[in-house]
Design an enzyme around this catalytic site. Structure first.
Site, short mmCIF file in Angstrom:
data_model
loop_
_atom_site.label_atom_id
_atom_site.label_comp_id
_atom_site.label_asym_id
_atom_site.label_seq_id
_atom_site.Cartn_x
_atom_site.Cartn_y
_atom_site.Cartn_z
N CYS A 175 -28.35 -25.26 -58.32
CA CYS A 175 -28.51 -25.05 -56.89
C CYS A 175 -27.22 -25.33 -56.14
O CYS A 175 -26.30 -25.98 -56.65
CB CYS A 175 -29.60 -25.98 -56.33
SG CYS A 175 -31.22 -25.78 -57.08
N ASP A 226 11.16 -16.91 -38.35
CA ASP A 226 10.42 -16.22 -37.29
C ASP A 226 10.73 -16.83 -35.92
O ASP A 226 10.66 -18.05 -35.73
CB ASP A 226 8.91 -16.33 -37.59
CG ASP A 226 8.08 -15.62 -36.56
OD1 ASP A 226 7.89 -14.40 -36.71
OD2 ASP A 226 7.62 -16.27 -35.60
N CYS A 234 -29.50 -26.59 -50.83
CA CYS A 234 -30.79 -26.02 -51.24
C CYS A 234 -31.94 -26.70 -50.48
O CYS A 234 -32.01 -27.93 -50.42
CB CYS A 234 -30.99 -26.20 -52.74
SG CYS A 234 -32.50 -25.39 -53.35
N CYS A 242 -30.77 -20.66 -58.94
CA CYS A 242 -31.96 -20.92 -58.12
C CYS A 242 -32.26 -19.68 -57.27
O CYS A 242 -31.37 -19.12 -56.63
CB CYS A 242 -31.70 -22.12 -57.22
SG CYS A 242 -33.01 -22.47 -56.03
#
Length: 487
Positions: free
Chosen positions: A34, A439, A38, A65
């Protein structure tokens, strides 16, 4: 990232969504594995086992599951707790099946032995490569059964099964139900038009969807991409077949609703994986924010852009061409040039909503006189050289390449400097630590005067410097994204 037993247990008991996709719980009494979220009643701790991947849980003999649907988990960031080799292997697996040559071919592509690759997978993921492939295939099968109305024969084909009989036997063996019985449990009453598919791609909340679309909208290529009404759309082409994708936010389900229009279902898995990377849906915003939020420059900006992601791209070659077009011009000017390139050399198609062309292929641009769209001779030559290098196989934008080796060859092309290389590493390859230090926008936002100074300043941001760059661009309104000087 590894978690101790106590942390895993606490995550399970509190159903902590931060651990969804990062751990899986095998329950001895039911034989299923699971997600931590769950909704089923919690099992006693002595009956629980914890695994770093769904494949590891499957290898231990647990089946998925049917209630929490492990195939819907938001994914595990490939760089967390894994080696660079495993990350490259996972990217290769997501982009192509492992049938041709199997694990040996995968290991050869990565430049290592198959035994060493198996050891790395067991160390970092708890399962061998073939088990990871099989688990991912089964998870995608489950999504196709639950979320589409594709005939089962087409589901088998899309998931890479050689025959419907093998497909049926595999599903029955794993889920203890036939594919048809699983589809009935999904209660999916929505019927999509022919060759159209709707998937919901889960992510870890929060997600700065508006910031993501704002970035993409400024760089959208007219005729190829469109961003409007909180929705991203574009044309796509794979293996000679063309179509479109459309992505919008399903906030209630912490998912991106992806609508695919494509005639060949064989490529659905690849399309879904590309879109997940394009919107950075496997990222863990908690981990990233925890590392960057204490920084005096980034902290305030992160708070204003909760759930920040690094947008990717549909195609690395397209992004690289767009980056070259953007040299010495504004962001808007680069998009205008890219639109001209698509209209002049791209393939026309009827997609509606302003989508009119596929972006031209490397083979097309290698033969084309791209200066016709109003480019200076030097930039036209850069694009031609880039297209020729890709068309001839000298460089590849495939996800499984050695990034350092790619960037070295990429920089050798005319007109390609460090800014362009880092930009491509950041957006085309999803390198979380890529950082275009030259940049102008980043230099302006940080108040630094030289790339070397910014490189030094950014050192504490590792390994999330790409997210730091996005954060700074967002804060600066992304006015400067590309250098004004030749790179």
């Amino acid at each position: 990232m590894e978690f101790d037993q106590r942390t895993c247990s606490q995550a399970r008991k509190t159903r902590d969504p931060r651990f969804d996709g990062r751990i899986f719980i095998g329950v001895l009494t039911s034989g299923v594995y699971c997600r931590p979220i769950c909704p089923a009643p919690s099992a006693q701790e002595r009956n629980c086992r914890y695994y770093a991947s769904a494949a590891a849980a499957a290898e231990a003999g647990f089946r998925p599951c049917l209630r929490c649907r492990p195939e819907c988990s938001p994914g595990t960031p490939a760089w967390m707790g894994t080696s660079a080799t495993v990350s490259r292997a996972l990217r290769l697996i997501s982009e192509s099946p492992l049938e041709d040559g199997g694990v040996n071919a995968l290991a050869n592509h990565l430049g290592i032995g198959s035994r060493h690759l198996r050891r790395l997978f067991l160390q970092h993921l708890g399962a061998p490569p073939i088990a990871v492939v099989q688990t991912r295939r089964l998870h995608f099968v489950k999504k196709l059964i639950d979320e589409t109305t594709l005939p089962m024969s087409h589901v088998a084909l899309a998931a890479g099964f050689g025959s419907v009989r093998r497909f049926n036997a595999t599903i029955r063996g794993v889920y203890k139900r036939t594919p048809s019985q699983i589809r009935k449990l999904a209660h999916n009453r929505t019927t999509e038009p022919e060759n159209e598919y709707l998937f919901r791609l889960r992510f870890r909340s929060p997600l700065d969807w508006d910031g993501m679309l704002g970035f993409l909208a400024q760089r959208a290529i007219p005729g190829v991409e469109a961003v409007e009404q909180s929705c991203y759309r574009r044309t796509i082409s794979l293996n000679g077949c063309s179509g479109t994708i459309q992505a919008s936010l399903d906030k209630a389900r912490s998912a991106v609703a992806l609508r695919i229009r494509f005639a060949d279902p064989t490529w659905l898995f690849l399309i879904v994986e590309r879109v997940r990377r394009m919107f950075d849906l496997n990222a863990d915003p908690f981990e990233i924010a925890a590392h960057l939020s204490d920084d005096p420059i980034l902290g305030r900006l992160l708070a204003a852009h909760d759930g920040l992601r690094v947008p990717g791209c549909w195609d690395g070659f397209e992004l690289a061409v767009r980056a070259v077009l953007g040299q010495q011009v504004t962001v808007k000017g680069a998009s205008t040039l890219a639109g001209r390139l698509a209209r002049e050399f791209g393939t026309p198609m009827i997609a509606g909503g302003g989508l009119t062309h596929l972006f031209p292929s490397p083979e097309t641009l290698a033969r084309a006189d791209v200066s016709r769209i109003g480019l200076p001779a030097a930039r036209a030559e850069s694009i031609r050289a880039l297209a020729c290098a890709v068309a001839d196989g000298q460089i590849s934008f495939a996800g499984g390449v050695d990034l350092a080796a790619f960037l070295k060859r990429f920089r050798e092309l005319p007109g390609i400097g460090d800014w362009t290389a880092q930009y491509v590493a950041m957006l085309a390859f999803g390198d979380p630590d890529a950082f275009p230090a030259s940049d102008l926008g980043l230099l302006h936002a940080t108040g630094t005067g030289h790339p070397r100074e910014l490189e030094k300043l950014s050192s504490p941001w590792r390994p999330w410097r790409a997210y730091a760059a996005m954060c700074l661009w967002q804060g600066a309104g992304m006015r400067y994204e590309v250098p004004r000087h030749r790179v």
